[in-house]
Scaffold this active site. Structure first.
Site, short mmCIF file in Angstrom:
data_model
loop_
_atom_site.label_atom_id
_atom_site.label_comp_id
_atom_site.label_asym_id
_atom_site.label_seq_id
_atom_site.Cartn_x
_atom_site.Cartn_y
_atom_site.Cartn_z
N LYS A 113 0.83 -1.21 0.00
CA LYS A 113 0.00 0.00 0.00
C LYS A 113 0.86 1.25 0.00
O LYS A 113 0.52 2.24 -0.64
CB LYS A 113 -0.95 0.01 1.19
N LYS A 193 -4.14 -12.15 -6.23
CA LYS A 193 -5.35 -12.57 -5.50
C LYS A 193 -6.55 -11.69 -5.86
O LYS A 193 -6.39 -10.53 -6.23
CB LYS A 193 -5.10 -12.59 -3.99
N LYS A 196 -10.71 -6.54 -3.34
CA LYS A 196 -11.75 -5.52 -3.40
C LYS A 196 -11.26 -4.27 -4.11
O LYS A 196 -12.05 -3.50 -4.63
CB LYS A 196 -12.15 -5.09 -1.98
P1 TYM Z 1 -10.47 -7.98 4.53
O1 TYM Z 1 -11.65 -7.13 4.83
O2 TYM Z 1 -9.51 -7.52 3.50
O3 TYM Z 1 -10.94 -9.44 4.12
C1 TYM Z 1 -11.84 -10.19 4.88
C2 TYM Z 1 -11.42 -11.65 4.86
O4 TYM Z 1 -11.38 -12.14 3.52
C3 TYM Z 1 -10.14 -12.79 3.28
N1 TYM Z 1 -9.80 -12.64 1.85
C4 TYM Z 1 -9.60 -13.66 1.00
N2 TYM Z 1 -9.66 -14.98 1.17
C5 TYM Z 1 -9.42 -15.76 0.09
N3 TYM Z 1 -9.13 -15.27 -1.14
C6 TYM Z 1 -9.06 -13.93 -1.35
N4 TYM Z 1 -8.78 -13.46 -2.57
C7 TYM Z 1 -9.31 -13.06 -0.25
N5 TYM Z 1 -9.31 -11.72 -0.11
C8 TYM Z 1 -9.62 -11.48 1.19
C9 TYM Z 1 -9.16 -12.10 4.20
O5 TYM Z 1 -8.03 -12.92 4.45
C10 TYM Z 1 -10.01 -11.87 5.44
O6 TYM Z 1 -10.01 -13.01 6.26
N6 TYM Z 1 -7.16 -7.19 8.20
C11 TYM Z 1 -8.40 -7.86 7.88
C12 TYM Z 1 -9.54 -7.46 8.76
C13 TYM Z 1 -9.31 -7.60 10.24
C14 TYM Z 1 -9.23 -8.81 10.95
C15 TYM Z 1 -9.04 -8.44 12.31
C16 TYM Z 1 -9.31 -10.15 10.59
C17 TYM Z 1 -9.16 -6.58 11.13
N7 TYM Z 1 -9.01 -7.08 12.38
C18 TYM Z 1 -8.92 -9.39 13.32
C19 TYM Z 1 -9.19 -11.11 11.62
C20 TYM Z 1 -8.99 -10.72 12.94
C21 TYM Z 1 -8.77 -7.52 6.45
O7 TYM Z 1 -8.35 -6.55 5.91
O8 TYM Z 1 -9.70 -8.33 5.90
#
Ligand code: TYM
Length: 327
Positions: A113, A193, A196
Protein backbone atom coordinates in the site's frame (compact mmCIF):
# COMPACT_ATOMS: atom_id res chain seq x y z
CA UNK A 1 -15.99 -26.52 30.10
CA UNK A 2 -16.47 -23.21 28.32
CA UNK A 3 -16.06 -23.10 24.57
CA UNK A 4 -13.01 -21.63 22.89
CA UNK A 5 -13.40 -18.16 21.42
CA UNK A 6 -13.23 -17.41 17.70
CA UNK A 7 -12.72 -13.84 16.47
CA UNK A 8 -12.54 -12.41 12.98
CA UNK A 9 -13.18 -9.15 11.14
CA UNK A 10 -13.94 -7.77 7.71
CA UNK A 11 -13.41 -4.26 6.37
CA UNK A 12 -16.39 -2.32 5.03
CA UNK A 13 -14.52 -1.24 1.92
CA UNK A 14 -16.07 -2.02 -1.43
CA UNK A 15 -18.29 -4.94 -2.03
CA UNK A 16 -17.68 -8.34 -0.51
CA UNK A 17 -16.52 -10.91 -3.07
CA UNK A 18 -16.33 -14.68 -3.30
CA UNK A 19 -12.70 -14.60 -2.13
CA UNK A 20 -13.81 -13.06 1.18
CA UNK A 21 -16.62 -15.59 1.33
CA UNK A 22 -14.69 -18.75 0.51
CA UNK A 23 -11.57 -17.74 2.41
CA UNK A 24 -13.23 -16.45 5.55
CA UNK A 25 -16.94 -15.71 5.86
CA UNK A 26 -18.13 -19.20 5.08
CA UNK A 27 -15.96 -20.51 7.88
CA UNK A 28 -17.23 -17.85 10.25
CA UNK A 29 -20.68 -19.30 9.71
CA UNK A 30 -19.59 -22.90 10.20
CA UNK A 31 -17.69 -22.20 13.39
CA UNK A 32 -20.78 -20.82 15.12
CA UNK A 33 -21.87 -24.27 16.34
CA UNK A 34 -18.62 -25.27 17.95
CA UNK A 35 -17.16 -22.05 19.34
CA UNK A 36 -18.09 -18.80 21.03
CA UNK A 37 -17.91 -16.67 17.92
CA UNK A 38 -17.23 -12.94 17.80
CA UNK A 39 -17.24 -11.08 14.49
CA UNK A 40 -16.65 -7.48 13.68
CA UNK A 41 -17.02 -4.98 10.86
CA UNK A 42 -13.64 -3.31 11.26
CA UNK A 43 -14.59 0.22 10.29
CA UNK A 44 -11.58 1.88 11.95
CA UNK A 45 -9.26 -0.22 9.81
CA UNK A 46 -11.11 0.93 6.71
CA UNK A 47 -10.37 4.58 7.60
CA UNK A 48 -6.70 3.98 6.78
CA UNK A 49 -7.80 4.67 3.21
CA UNK A 50 -9.69 7.96 2.59
CA UNK A 51 -13.46 7.41 2.75
CA UNK A 52 -16.31 9.72 1.85
CA UNK A 53 -18.23 10.03 5.16
CA UNK A 54 -21.74 9.58 3.75
CA UNK A 55 -20.72 6.69 1.55
CA UNK A 56 -18.84 5.16 4.44
CA UNK A 57 -21.98 5.07 6.61
CA UNK A 58 -23.71 3.11 3.87
CA UNK A 59 -20.73 0.82 3.32
CA UNK A 60 -20.61 -0.08 7.02
CA UNK A 61 -24.26 -1.04 7.08
CA UNK A 62 -23.97 -2.95 3.80
CA UNK A 63 -21.02 -4.93 5.13
CA UNK A 64 -23.00 -5.80 8.26
CA UNK A 65 -25.95 -6.92 6.12
CA UNK A 66 -23.72 -9.04 3.89
CA UNK A 67 -22.19 -10.85 6.84
CA UNK A 68 -25.64 -11.64 8.21
CA UNK A 69 -26.93 -12.65 4.77
CA UNK A 70 -23.96 -14.99 4.41
CA UNK A 71 -25.13 -16.80 7.53
CA UNK A 72 -23.66 -15.16 10.62
CA UNK A 73 -26.48 -15.17 13.15
CA UNK A 74 -26.23 -12.10 15.39
CA UNK A 75 -28.24 -13.86 18.07
CA UNK A 76 -25.64 -16.65 18.21
CA UNK A 77 -22.45 -14.71 17.47
CA UNK A 78 -21.41 -11.40 18.96
CA UNK A 79 -21.45 -9.12 15.93
CA UNK A 80 -20.73 -5.38 15.99
CA UNK A 81 -18.86 -2.40 14.54
CA UNK A 82 -15.30 -2.13 15.82
CA UNK A 83 -15.56 1.65 16.38
CA UNK A 84 -18.37 1.12 18.88
CA UNK A 85 -16.17 -0.83 21.27
CA UNK A 86 -13.41 1.55 22.43
CA UNK A 87 -11.52 -1.20 24.26
CA UNK A 88 -10.02 -2.18 20.88
CA UNK A 89 -8.21 1.13 20.48
CA UNK A 90 -6.99 1.31 24.06
CA UNK A 91 -5.43 -2.12 23.82
CA UNK A 92 -4.01 -1.20 20.44
CA UNK A 93 -2.11 1.65 22.08
CA UNK A 94 -0.72 -0.58 24.79
CA UNK A 95 0.32 -3.24 22.26
CA UNK A 96 1.87 -0.52 20.12
CA UNK A 97 4.31 0.19 22.94
CA UNK A 98 5.46 -3.42 22.64
CA UNK A 99 5.77 -3.42 18.85
CA UNK A 100 9.15 -3.13 17.17
CA UNK A 101 9.19 -0.85 14.13
CA UNK A 102 11.21 -3.51 12.32
CA UNK A 103 8.32 -5.93 12.47
CA UNK A 104 5.91 -3.35 11.03
CA UNK A 105 8.40 -2.53 8.28
CA UNK A 106 8.30 -6.16 7.19
CA UNK A 107 4.51 -6.27 6.69
CA UNK A 108 3.91 -6.95 3.02
CA UNK A 109 0.44 -5.38 2.96
CA UNK A 110 1.90 -2.14 4.33
CA UNK A 111 4.72 -2.26 1.81
CA UNK A 112 2.30 -2.81 -1.07
CA UNK A 113 0.00 0.00 0.00
CA UNK A 114 2.77 2.45 0.77
CA UNK A 115 4.33 1.71 -2.63
CA UNK A 116 1.06 2.97 -4.09
CA UNK A 117 1.74 6.24 -2.27
CA UNK A 118 -0.97 5.88 0.37
CA UNK A 119 1.14 5.60 3.49
CA UNK A 120 -0.14 7.08 6.74
CA UNK A 121 0.39 6.25 10.40
CA UNK A 122 -2.89 4.32 10.58
CA UNK A 123 -1.85 2.07 7.74
CA UNK A 124 1.47 1.46 9.44
CA UNK A 125 -0.06 0.52 12.78
CA UNK A 126 -2.94 -1.36 11.16
CA UNK A 127 -1.61 -4.79 12.25
CA UNK A 128 -1.38 -3.62 15.87
CA UNK A 129 -5.07 -2.68 15.91
CA UNK A 130 -5.81 -6.04 14.34
CA UNK A 131 -3.88 -7.75 17.14
CA UNK A 132 -5.90 -5.76 19.67
CA UNK A 133 -9.17 -6.83 17.98
CA UNK A 134 -8.24 -10.45 18.52
CA UNK A 135 -6.62 -10.20 21.93
CA UNK A 136 -9.20 -7.97 23.62
CA UNK A 137 -11.56 -10.93 23.39
CA UNK A 138 -8.96 -13.51 24.42
CA UNK A 139 -9.64 -15.31 21.14
CA UNK A 140 -8.13 -18.73 20.57
CA UNK A 141 -8.88 -19.11 16.87
CA UNK A 142 -8.97 -16.65 13.98
CA UNK A 143 -10.54 -17.73 10.68
CA UNK A 144 -8.94 -15.72 7.86
CA UNK A 145 -7.61 -16.01 4.33
CA UNK A 146 -3.98 -16.45 3.49
CA UNK A 147 -3.26 -12.71 3.16
CA UNK A 148 -3.74 -12.21 6.92
CA UNK A 149 -1.23 -14.83 8.05
CA UNK A 150 1.59 -12.34 8.53
CA UNK A 151 -0.65 -10.09 10.63
CA UNK A 152 -1.59 -13.08 12.75
CA UNK A 153 2.05 -13.89 13.37
CA UNK A 154 2.52 -10.40 14.78
CA UNK A 155 -0.56 -10.92 16.96
CA UNK A 156 0.94 -14.11 18.36
CA UNK A 157 4.26 -12.36 19.02
CA UNK A 158 2.51 -9.52 20.83
CA UNK A 159 0.46 -11.91 22.96
CA UNK A 160 3.62 -13.75 23.98
CA UNK A 161 5.53 -10.57 24.60
CA UNK A 162 2.78 -9.11 26.76
CA UNK A 163 2.46 -12.35 28.75
CA UNK A 164 6.20 -12.52 29.33
CA UNK A 165 6.48 -8.96 30.45
CA UNK A 166 3.32 -8.55 32.53
CA UNK A 167 2.18 -12.09 33.38
CA UNK A 168 -0.20 -14.43 31.64
CA UNK A 169 -3.11 -12.60 30.08
CA UNK A 170 -3.71 -13.66 26.50
CA UNK A 171 -4.12 -17.04 24.86
CA UNK A 172 -1.76 -17.17 21.86
CA UNK A 173 -4.27 -17.32 18.99
CA UNK A 174 -4.08 -19.65 16.03
CA UNK A 175 -5.31 -19.07 12.50
CA UNK A 176 -7.99 -21.18 10.88
CA UNK A 177 -6.85 -21.02 7.27
CA UNK A 178 -8.84 -23.29 4.94
CA UNK A 179 -6.83 -25.78 2.94
CA UNK A 180 -8.76 -24.73 -0.15
CA UNK A 181 -10.10 -21.22 -0.67
CA UNK A 182 -7.62 -19.31 1.46
CA UNK A 183 -6.37 -17.53 -1.64
CA UNK A 184 -8.93 -17.16 -4.42
CA UNK A 185 -7.26 -15.52 -7.37
CA UNK A 186 -8.37 -12.73 -9.70
CA UNK A 187 -10.43 -13.92 -12.67
CA UNK A 188 -8.46 -11.56 -14.87
CA UNK A 189 -5.01 -12.42 -13.56
CA UNK A 190 -4.84 -15.77 -11.80
CA UNK A 191 -1.38 -14.98 -10.46
CA UNK A 192 -2.69 -12.22 -8.18
CA UNK A 193 -5.35 -12.57 -5.50
CA UNK A 194 -8.95 -11.53 -5.96
CA UNK A 195 -9.15 -8.14 -4.29
CA UNK A 196 -11.75 -5.52 -3.40
CA UNK A 197 -9.45 -2.78 -4.59
CA UNK A 198 -8.72 -4.11 -8.09
CA UNK A 199 -10.02 -1.42 -10.50
CA UNK A 200 -11.09 -4.16 -12.92
CA UNK A 201 -14.62 -5.23 -11.89
CA UNK A 202 -14.29 -8.35 -14.01
CA UNK A 203 -11.56 -9.62 -11.70
CA UNK A 204 -13.98 -10.51 -8.90
CA UNK A 205 -17.46 -11.93 -8.38
CA UNK A 206 -19.46 -10.07 -5.75
CA UNK A 207 -21.82 -11.91 -3.44
CA UNK A 208 -24.68 -9.77 -4.75
CA UNK A 209 -23.87 -10.05 -8.46
CA UNK A 210 -26.88 -10.96 -10.65
CA UNK A 211 -26.74 -14.47 -12.12
CA UNK A 212 -26.11 -12.99 -15.56
CA UNK A 213 -23.24 -10.91 -14.31
CA UNK A 214 -21.73 -14.01 -12.68
CA UNK A 215 -22.04 -15.91 -15.96
CA UNK A 216 -20.40 -13.07 -17.86
CA UNK A 217 -17.52 -12.72 -15.43
CA UNK A 218 -16.81 -16.45 -15.38
CA UNK A 219 -17.17 -16.63 -19.15
CA UNK A 220 -14.55 -13.88 -19.53
CA UNK A 221 -12.18 -15.32 -16.93
CA UNK A 222 -8.64 -15.64 -18.22
CA UNK A 223 -7.80 -19.28 -18.90
CA UNK A 224 -4.55 -20.95 -19.81
CA UNK A 225 -2.94 -22.04 -23.03
CA UNK A 226 -3.56 -25.60 -24.17
CA UNK A 227 -6.62 -27.66 -23.42
CA UNK A 228 -7.80 -29.96 -20.66
CA UNK A 229 -9.03 -29.46 -17.13
CA UNK A 230 -6.04 -29.94 -14.85
CA UNK A 231 -5.26 -28.82 -11.31
CA UNK A 232 -1.80 -27.37 -11.63
CA UNK A 233 -1.09 -23.87 -10.34
CA UNK A 234 2.18 -23.65 -12.33
CA UNK A 235 0.96 -24.53 -15.77
CA UNK A 236 -2.79 -23.86 -15.42
CA UNK A 237 -3.40 -21.13 -12.84
CA UNK A 238 -6.65 -19.93 -14.45
CA UNK A 239 -8.25 -23.37 -14.61
CA UNK A 240 -6.92 -24.27 -11.15
CA UNK A 241 -8.59 -21.19 -9.70
CA UNK A 242 -11.89 -22.07 -11.38
CA UNK A 243 -11.57 -25.67 -10.17
CA UNK A 244 -11.07 -24.45 -6.65
CA UNK A 245 -14.10 -22.16 -6.87
CA UNK A 246 -16.24 -24.98 -8.33
CA UNK A 247 -15.02 -27.40 -5.71
CA UNK A 248 -15.94 -25.09 -2.85
CA UNK A 249 -19.35 -24.13 -4.18
CA UNK A 250 -20.29 -27.68 -5.15
CA UNK A 251 -18.71 -29.26 -2.05
CA UNK A 252 -16.88 -31.72 -4.31
CA UNK A 253 -13.16 -32.47 -3.96
CA UNK A 254 -10.98 -31.04 -6.73
CA UNK A 255 -9.66 -34.51 -7.68
CA UNK A 256 -13.18 -35.75 -8.30
CA UNK A 257 -13.93 -32.75 -10.49
CA UNK A 258 -10.77 -33.29 -12.50
CA UNK A 259 -11.74 -36.94 -13.06
CA UNK A 260 -15.21 -35.98 -14.14
CA UNK A 261 -14.32 -33.06 -16.43
CA UNK A 262 -10.75 -33.71 -17.63
CA UNK A 263 -11.67 -33.65 -21.32
CA UNK A 264 -14.16 -30.80 -21.28
CA UNK A 265 -13.64 -27.70 -23.38
CA UNK A 266 -12.85 -24.59 -21.37
CA UNK A 267 -16.14 -22.98 -22.43
CA UNK A 268 -18.23 -25.89 -21.25
CA UNK A 269 -16.31 -26.13 -17.99
CA UNK A 270 -16.81 -22.43 -17.31
CA UNK A 271 -20.55 -22.86 -17.65
CA UNK A 272 -20.46 -25.49 -14.91
CA UNK A 273 -18.47 -23.16 -12.70
CA UNK A 274 -20.83 -20.25 -13.35
CA UNK A 275 -23.93 -22.28 -12.47
CA UNK A 276 -22.35 -23.58 -9.25
CA UNK A 277 -21.51 -20.01 -8.22
CA UNK A 278 -24.99 -18.75 -9.14
CA UNK A 279 -26.59 -21.54 -7.07
CA UNK A 280 -24.23 -20.97 -4.16
CA UNK A 281 -24.92 -17.23 -4.06
CA UNK A 282 -28.71 -17.45 -4.49
CA UNK A 283 -29.52 -17.95 -0.78
CA UNK A 284 -27.20 -15.08 0.18
CA UNK A 285 -28.83 -12.75 -2.33
CA UNK A 286 -32.30 -13.54 -1.12
CA UNK A 287 -31.33 -13.30 2.55
CA UNK A 288 -29.78 -9.89 1.84
CA UNK A 289 -32.92 -8.65 0.10
CA UNK A 290 -35.07 -9.60 3.07
CA UNK A 291 -32.99 -7.69 5.64
CA UNK A 292 -34.26 -4.31 6.85
CA UNK A 293 -31.66 -1.62 7.49
CA UNK A 294 -33.24 -0.57 10.80
CA UNK A 295 -33.31 -4.13 12.11
CA UNK A 296 -29.65 -4.62 11.28
CA UNK A 297 -28.70 -1.29 12.89
CA UNK A 298 -30.53 -2.30 16.03
CA UNK A 299 -28.77 -5.66 16.12
CA UNK A 300 -25.41 -3.98 15.64
CA UNK A 301 -26.02 -1.62 18.55
CA UNK A 302 -27.05 -4.47 20.78
CA UNK A 303 -23.94 -6.39 19.63
CA UNK A 304 -21.72 -3.44 20.55
CA UNK A 305 -23.18 -3.24 24.06
CA UNK A 306 -22.57 -6.94 24.63
CA UNK A 307 -19.08 -6.79 23.12
CA UNK A 308 -18.23 -3.82 25.31
CA UNK A 309 -19.15 -5.60 28.49
CA UNK A 310 -17.27 -8.69 27.41
CA UNK A 311 -14.17 -6.65 26.46
CA UNK A 312 -14.35 -4.61 29.66
CA UNK A 313 -13.42 -7.44 31.95
CA UNK A 314 -10.25 -8.11 30.00
CA UNK A 315 -9.56 -4.38 29.79
CA UNK A 316 -9.61 -4.19 33.59
CA UNK A 317 -7.21 -7.09 33.84
CA UNK A 318 -4.82 -5.56 31.26
CA UNK A 319 -4.93 -2.21 33.05
CA UNK A 320 -4.07 -3.87 36.34
CA UNK A 321 -1.17 -5.73 34.81
CA UNK A 322 0.41 -2.66 33.21
CA UNK A 323 -0.15 -0.40 36.23
CA UNK A 324 -3.16 1.64 35.17
CA UNK A 325 -5.63 0.88 37.91
CA UNK A 326 -6.66 4.47 38.40
CA UNK A 327 -6.20 5.06 42.15
P1 TYM B 1 -10.47 -7.98 4.53
O1 TYM B 1 -11.65 -7.13 4.83
O2 TYM B 1 -9.51 -7.52 3.50
O3 TYM B 1 -10.94 -9.44 4.12
C1 TYM B 1 -11.84 -10.19 4.88
C2 TYM B 1 -11.42 -11.65 4.86
O4 TYM B 1 -11.38 -12.14 3.52
C3 TYM B 1 -10.14 -12.79 3.28
N1 TYM B 1 -9.80 -12.64 1.85
C4 TYM B 1 -9.60 -13.66 1.00
N2 TYM B 1 -9.66 -14.98 1.17
C5 TYM B 1 -9.42 -15.76 0.09
N3 TYM B 1 -9.13 -15.27 -1.14
C6 TYM B 1 -9.06 -13.93 -1.35
N4 TYM B 1 -8.78 -13.46 -2.57
C7 TYM B 1 -9.31 -13.06 -0.25
N5 TYM B 1 -9.31 -11.72 -0.11
C8 TYM B 1 -9.62 -11.48 1.19
C9 TYM B 1 -9.16 -12.10 4.20
O5 TYM B 1 -8.03 -12.92 4.45
C10 TYM B 1 -10.01 -11.87 5.44
O6 TYM B 1 -10.01 -13.01 6.26
N6 TYM B 1 -7.16 -7.19 8.20
C11 TYM B 1 -8.40 -7.86 7.88
C12 TYM B 1 -9.54 -7.46 8.76
C13 TYM B 1 -9.31 -7.60 10.24
C14 TYM B 1 -9.23 -8.81 10.95
C15 TYM B 1 -9.04 -8.44 12.31
C16 TYM B 1 -9.31 -10.15 10.59
C17 TYM B 1 -9.16 -6.58 11.13
N7 TYM B 1 -9.01 -7.08 12.38
C18 TYM B 1 -8.92 -9.39 13.32
C19 TYM B 1 -9.19 -11.11 11.62
C20 TYM B 1 -8.99 -10.72 12.94
C21 TYM B 1 -8.77 -7.52 6.45
O7 TYM B 1 -8.35 -6.55 5.91
O8 TYM B 1 -9.70 -8.33 5.90
Amino acid sequence: MSKQVVFSGIQPTGDIHIGNYLGALRNWVRLQDEYDTIYCVVDLHALTVAQDPAEFETARLEAAKMVIAAGVDPTTSLFYYQSQVPQHTELSWILGTLTQLGSLNRMTQFKDKSDQGAANLGLYSYPVLMAADILIHHAHKVPVGDDQVQHLELTRDLAERFNRRFGDEFPVPEGIIPEHGARIMSLQDPTSKMSKSDPNQGSRILLLDDPDVVRKKVGRAVTDSGTGIEYNWESKPGISNLLEILSLFSETPVEKLVDAHADKQYGEFKQLVAEAVVDGLAPIRSAYASLEDEDVSRLMHKGALDARSSAEKFQVSVRQKVGLTGH
